[in-house]
Design a protein around this motif. Sequence first.
Motif, mmCIF file in Angstrom:
data_model
loop_
_atom_site.group_PDB
_atom_site.id
_atom_site.type_symbol
_atom_site.label_atom_id
_atom_site.label_comp_id
_atom_site.label_asym_id
_atom_site.label_seq_id
_atom_site.Cartn_x
_atom_site.Cartn_y
_atom_site.Cartn_z
ATOM 1 N N PHE A 136 25.739 2.716 -24.473
ATOM 2 C CA PHE A 136 26.711 1.649 -24.264
ATOM 3 C C PHE A 136 26.952 1.442 -22.785
ATOM 4 O O PHE A 136 27.079 2.381 -22.015
ATOM 5 N N SER A 137 26.943 0.177 -22.372
ATOM 6 C CA SER A 137 27.679 -0.162 -21.159
ATOM 7 C C SER A 137 28.248 -1.552 -21.396
ATOM 8 O O SER A 137 27.829 -2.262 -22.326
ATOM 9 N N GLU A 190 27.998 12.698 -21.446
ATOM 10 C CA GLU A 190 28.494 11.545 -20.692
ATOM 11 C C GLU A 190 28.112 10.214 -21.334
ATOM 12 O O GLU A 190 28.689 9.186 -20.994
ATOM 13 N N LEU A 191 27.136 10.226 -22.211
ATOM 14 C CA LEU A 191 26.642 8.962 -22.763
ATOM 15 C C LEU A 191 27.301 8.625 -24.094
ATOM 16 O O LEU A 191 27.458 9.474 -24.957
ATOM 17 N N ILE A 192 27.654 7.360 -24.218
ATOM 18 C CA ILE A 192 28.226 6.841 -25.459
ATOM 19 C C ILE A 192 27.222 5.852 -26.028
ATOM 20 O O ILE A 192 26.746 4.968 -25.306
ATOM 21 N N ALA A 224 35.819 -3.311 -26.904
ATOM 22 C CA ALA A 224 34.604 -2.494 -26.988
ATOM 23 C C ALA A 224 34.693 -1.316 -26.022
ATOM 24 O O ALA A 224 34.330 -0.189 -26.364
ATOM 25 N N LEU A 225 35.194 -1.582 -24.836
ATOM 26 C CA LEU A 225 35.346 -0.525 -23.846
ATOM 27 C C LEU A 225 36.279 0.564 -24.367
ATOM 28 O O LEU A 225 35.980 1.764 -24.294
ATOM 29 N N LYS A 258 30.166 7.453 -19.262
ATOM 30 C CA LYS A 258 29.520 6.317 -18.599
ATOM 31 C C LYS A 258 29.748 5.039 -19.402
ATOM 32 O O LYS A 258 29.405 4.971 -20.582
ATOM 33 N N VAL A 259 30.295 4.025 -18.751
ATOM 34 C CA VAL A 259 30.506 2.730 -19.419
ATOM 35 C C VAL A 259 30.003 1.573 -18.565
ATOM 36 O O VAL A 259 30.088 0.410 -18.981
ATOM 37 N N SER A 260 29.511 1.886 -17.361
ATOM 38 C CA SER A 260 29.027 0.829 -16.480
ATOM 39 C C SER A 260 27.525 1.006 -16.266
ATOM 40 O O SER A 260 26.929 1.981 -16.707
#
Lengths: 577, 577
Positions: B198-199, B232-234, B291-292, B560-562
């Motif tokens: 996801f970002s 860290e990853l979604i 979503a974030l 991490k989202v960006s």
Amino acid sequence: MRIALAQINPVVGDLLGNADRIHAALAATEVNGKVSADLLVTPELSLWGYPPRDLLFSAAHLEQQQQALDQLQQRLHAEQLDVALLVGVAEVAPDQQHPRLFNALALVQARGWQVVARKQLLPSYDVFDETRYFRASSSPSTLSLRVNNRDWQLGLSICEDLWVDEELHGQRLVGPDPIASLIPERLDALINCSASPFSRRKGTLRHELAARAAERLQCPVVYVNQVGGNDELIFDGASFVIAPGDDTPLLQLPEFAVSTEVWTAASSTDRLEQPSRAHQQANTPDDDLEALFRGLVTGVKDYATKCGFKAALLGLSGGIDSALVAVIAAAALGPDHVQSLLMPSPWSSSGSIADALALATRLGIASQIVPIQTLMEGFEATLTPALNAEPSGITAENLQSRIRGTLLMAMANQQGQLLLSTGNKSELAVGYCTLYGDMNGGLAVIGDLYKSTVFALCHWLDSPDAGACRAELGLGGSGPLIGQAILEKPPSAELRPDQKDSDSLPDYERLDPLLMDLIEQRMSGEQLIGAGHDPDDVKRIERLFRRAEFKRRQAPPLLKVSKQAFGSGWRLPIAAI
Amino acid sequence: MRIALAQINPVVGDLLGNADRIHAALAATEVNGKVSADLLVTPELSLWGYPPRDLLFSAAHLEQQQQALDQLQQRLHAEQLDVALLVGVAEVAPDQQHPRLFNALALVQARGWQVVARKQLLPSYDVFDETRYFRASSSPSTLSLRVNNRDWQLGLSICEDLWVDEELHGQRLVGPDPIASLIPERLDALINCSASPFSRRKGTLRHELAARAAERLQCPVVYVNQVGGNDELIFDGASFVIAPGDDTPLLQLPEFAVSTEVWTAASSTDRLEQPSRAHQQANTPDDDLEALFRGLVTGVKDYATKCGFKAALLGLSGGIDSALVAVIAAAALGPDHVQSLLMPSPWSSSGSIADALALATRLGIASQIVPIQTLMEGFEATLTPALNAEPSGITAENLQSRIRGTLLMAMANQQGQLLLSTGNKSELAVGYCTLYGDMNGGLAVIGDLYKSTVFALCHWLDSPDAGACRAELGLGGSGPLIGQAILEKPPSAELRPDQKDSDSLPDYERLDPLLMDLIEQRMSGEQLIGAGHDPDDVKRIERLFRRAEFKRRQAPPLLKVSKQAFGSGWRLPIAAI
């Protein structure tokens, strides 16, 4: 022709400064005020310093690279020098596909500069991430240089391009064999520009790989390696020239020192009639422990210097780990620039305090005592109401460690010092260390040394074998440095009364071989038992090992000296089975 | 034919457990007790969970992979199921060259299993290290499956193999175009098995890329993505089927939820006569902030669960950052499993304490007050003799932060909680945070959110738009959650009297756009000034930014989202220029 091996110590990202360092290496070849080389060879990515990592994505740095190359050329022109420089650069591909760069060599001459070679084999194992930045080239590189009215045919290769021998190296990258494609070229010499990090006993392997290539190509190999520490990586230099059929290098540059030496090549056609190669004595320390010690000293010195620190601080417990770090720091920065803090608790033995003070005196480093009992009581009083209980067990032990870590950081903050972390690899492996406590620091000096290596290195330091090295590094006196009291004390964190490491862990004689198989060989539980380790130890240690991953993730950079260090070459998930 | 999209949430390294999860997805297709799919498609490396990182070097895990595949096959056989499973595996190459693995797909059927596809484009940018483990395949993969007396021709691709559109993606890996080579195959459908993190706003890009491939291949694209958080990853899931010429997916699976849906494919020959594709309503949240928020909740929930934590702890300051983390934690773990600690100092405003307590009450999370003044005095008394001065300036500020960090760790240690770190990306960028203090924690929940995004997300949470989402996640009541007092307070670390962030930093309205250009666009100083940022700000912020690298290196994993987070996709040297 005269080839200068320029073993420089670049600062990562300092493109203009590194160009100066290359120019200084050229000046170092001067005999009677005259540059005495036809070609000066520098390490891999010598303009950048290795590893530049994500600085390679920086537009500003790429621009500076152009400037640095232009300036080098202009200086050769202004000084009317008829010499060629082989400089490690990042070449930008014209298209926009990813990755955009080649790991390349530029030839700089008074009349201009151009890229003359591109790396073919890009390591993406261990600490290396070259495929993140670079594309692989598929063609071999040669360079024809006219010197003394003769065309000299040189093969050009970059670091991994030489590591094509599966038997010797233990692995071989999928891809071309860059040496094989050069065989038909009838080279006068093969150049290899490297940035090959130090690890124990790696020098011999490099000699063997180069000798094999020399044999296959029937020409000498000129191997130029970077020297100095860059974050976790230590580069030993130890550049050399080796000829086919020779075991001993024709020329051997020192380990862990900036150095430039000129080697005079014979052309391949008159090679056989020119047996004039003077065998130069290798001044590489034969002793593995000496190399290890010098490597760690280099790592600390360069990390501090390149980060702008003049002084370091460390906690001195009276145990062997902090004793070793104190010695390394004193050798790296000078005893006047090292301060030690003793932070005894009610559980510290009086022997520990005395031993720590005596060591500080022997080393000539400053020491201060800051007892922590009051703060322990303060935290207990503050926490008990919130916890409805006194902090106990691991919580209480961690508190002591975190009080010390906080005191150390406060001292280092106020005094502008680099805090050195003193934990070893065995502790970090099983999580026998406190995050935000004894793990605190800008650099984990011995974080890649098993406890048994710490003992071995300390015994060596106190032995006559270390005499010359100690004298050279200003660790004066011929008497013991570490001393019997510290050498013979049973390892203990002294976080509760009469605690010993062996209460919660197998003895290090049993633990360390198990950890080596687990970490270096990545053996499974079954394989470990098959290799003769105690099944109960295996089960217990495997569990501790996996549960400590979150601590390792937040550990400071640690100086890598083994084939498999924790750090950027160790990438395990945390939330995993 | 009926294709099931199995959007599973694997646990990394749990090969046998993940096989169970795949089997459970098959069971989820049952209609009247009967599996209603001919082919079940799972995400990339679904047996391993993505990213497995160095677990791929583990002999034990590779052995378990064999077992997991055998067991899956045996279960299909025992249950007499005429269904094929497409499972993400790591295939070991027979030779010993490095890297040894292919990122591959195995087809598992009752009669056996075999590898049927290998990934062609291996990402080695950002957080991805696939060339560390995998070799690239150079041949496209197709699969012919006989269903209903007809041979169905399927193209098989793995994640990046679909990301071949430079225009859309902004970059394109050097290598083949895996879609182009499939054009002549007259496919009935293209399958893409993904693990695409996801970002923000990435869902649209995936639809566009798939639509482009559908157009080129003139067949539908079945896109199956992993769901859930791994360190860290979604992964958002949001799997879908898209047909050529359609803007809206034929089928859209939810974001951030385990889900299996069956899609019935028409063959390419009778496609035109079968307009029976029921347009299914996408239940993807349109709102980017929703979503974030859901992403962050998933990240916390899965990190805690997969690490074995039931409860979390955080420090609540009365400021907006910790308020947002408290809300996320309450949504992820339930308010009963979240504890907050207020640790006021003499510099804390009474407003802050009241605001923090009111928030805890609104959220229904436990809160306790632990004043730190006594400990501040204790450290001052202990340090002053050693420093020959009182700790002052940054040292004194850091001490407060480290006292709090130590208290939090003690509470979390004794109570077995996961400590959540509450720092944001703006702070981490400029080093406005204390290592071993407020940075402490197992997970940095909002470490990839600029301060302005923190504000935006909190405003959204308190707006009517968030109503349905809040109700669903148990963040009850329609009144404000964050509340005006917290939303409108000027940002302050409250580490000295009347301190405001704006004393030492530009206002966030000026700082954040500058940081975005610096980090996301990797602009140079010159480019930043060219883009209209204040030259003084640029100079000051660039310097702070570079000097904070050592802090980021020791930061906890952050969600991490960006496009460009600090963390494993951010690799800068420390001792560098």
